[in-house]
Design an enzyme around this catalytic site. Sequence first.
Site, short mmCIF file in Angstrom:
data_model
loop_
_atom_site.label_atom_id
_atom_site.label_comp_id
_atom_site.label_asym_id
_atom_site.label_seq_id
_atom_site.Cartn_x
_atom_site.Cartn_y
_atom_site.Cartn_z
N CYS A 101 0.70 -1.27 -0.18
CA CYS A 101 0.04 -0.07 -0.10
C CYS A 101 1.00 1.30 0.00
CB CYS A 101 -0.86 -0.01 1.28
SG CYS A 101 -2.51 1.09 1.04
N HIS A 191 -3.50 -5.09 0.63
CA HIS A 191 -3.01 -5.59 1.72
C HIS A 191 -3.14 -7.18 1.70
CE1 HIS A 191 -2.56 -1.56 4.08
NE2 HIS A 191 -3.69 -1.32 3.36
N GLU A 193 -1.61 -8.93 4.05
CA GLU A 193 -1.52 -9.45 5.63
C GLU A 193 -3.01 -9.66 6.06
OE1 GLU A 193 -1.16 -4.95 5.90
OE2 GLU A 193 -0.91 -6.45 4.23
N GLY A 246 -2.64 -16.66 36.70
CA GLY A 246 -3.44 -17.77 36.31
C GLY A 246 -3.91 -17.66 34.80
N ASP A 249 -0.29 -15.70 29.89
CA ASP A 249 0.92 -14.88 29.89
C ASP A 249 1.89 -15.00 31.09
OD1 ASP A 249 -0.19 -14.19 27.45
OD2 ASP A 249 -0.82 -11.84 28.22
N SER A 250 1.27 -15.07 32.15
CA SER A 250 1.90 -15.08 33.17
C SER A 250 2.17 -16.53 33.71
CB SER A 250 1.32 -14.60 34.64
OG SER A 250 0.12 -15.12 34.83
#
Length: 535
Positions: A101, A191, A193, A246, A249-250
């Site tokens: 683009c 585009h 993507e 919980g 990620d963590s």
Amino acid sequence: MTASSKPSASASDSSADGTSAHDKILIVDFGSQVTQLIARRVREEGVYSEIVPFQKAEAAFLAMKPKAVILSGGPASVLDRAAPAAPMAIFTAGVPVLGICYGEQTMAQQLGGTVEAGHHREFGRAAIEVIDACALFDGVWEKGGTYDVWMSHGDRVTKLPDGFRAVAKAPGSPIAVIADDARRFYAMQFHPEVVHTPDGAKLIRNFVRKVAGLTGDWTMRAFREEAVEKIRTQVGKGRVICGLSGGVDSSVAAILIHEAIGDQLTCVFVDHGMLRKDEGKTVVDLFRHHYNIPLIHVDASKKFLSELAGVTDPEAKRKTIGRLFIDVFEAEAKKIGGADFLAQGTLYPDVIESVSFTGGPSVTIKSHHNVGGLPDRMNMKLVEPLRELFKDEVRALGRELGLPEIFVGRHPFPGPGLAIRCPGEITNEKLDILREADAVYIDEIRKAGLYDNIWQAFAVLLPVKTVGVMGDSRTYDYVVGLRAVTSTDGMTADFYPFDAQFLGSTSTRIINEVKGVNRVVYDVTSKPPGTIEWE
């Protein structure tokens, strides 16, 4: 997180991270809303990619030494006097370049072509006709074929630079895809993507594999091994504290760090009283008993609910919960003593620098809702082992680490917990009702085999009561709203189209099993205009 602890997404950091041994693609960001999707598509091919704002692209290019470069889209016009441009060093280094683009327009103009304001603006779905073969189309599109793509542009290329040829056209873009095979420069007005370009991922794959010649050696197994070594090098014999929620990620961060340094890690799990049914017990059992990770479990539910009494504004709820969490976490961390590092589950989207066209880059960094500000308050250094990964890559890493699927594949859950799924004042009674209703709803979704098809599903307890009849008696009880959405990144979402039989049976079960509920409704709002959560 204060300025002194802001992580940088600059590609110049690559030599210090776990990706230095791998082929890389540099993505120059001109401000597109979907630039992150480019990085994800490249990484799906097993090639590491980094995004940098155009203002820092030259320094990043020289430091990173990428095997290829992608120029993103953006809202500016190359016809503007102060239009952003790609560093000319990119075009003289002998590496393949793909323009998307705005990236096509600046490539064409910088290399001697002409760009004009479009007489026919194109936004949305468009048909593109292939007029000549090229490496990008190999095995995907054929000469003479017409294919669906997603356009979003006003300007267009009207004269090609020397060495280029037009290989596709569209109604509003007579020169829609351009190719310079000798220099391996390719660019497209649409585009590739986004999911709205059905063959877009294949076109990007061709650029990565066939044009750039990259084989794809960046895997979660390789990342795991390199991240473990990086953590050991950074931490040495120091001690690390990790705030465990919980969530995915963590949880993944904690297990990865524990693999690297063992009992030098201590996790602190603060139960604020607004978790889902049995969530606290599940987290403690997994980390303390299954993984044998040192874990401090703090039941602070009474403290949180006391402070939240009478609070009805959703933002006030969030701020109260965030402030209390920091207070509780800090107190527990001080009891441990001697910790040198604080672990966070920061992800790559949290550290990518945003692009500003009004005076240099502006950095937008979202600190973790639980521990933001703590590194400076407690004089600790940050350990962020996931800061190079997107959410789907964190899930893949979790599977590589052997984390149970019930954790890896679980739906997103907000930091404030059920507090923002209970509009109005929060009470123990309301939370108990909501927990039970939510548990029934999720159980029905799992039994129907639909859980993995849904981005996020949850129950909401509405702050109203309605009249009902149960048996021969009049009831006056709460209304439960059910929410389920599909999404790829949480930025936009559509409601999940449950059939009437599923909704009917789920409603019946909730009303029969959850005391205090006599009516169930289903939320059919998309995002936008609504948000996924109710508060």
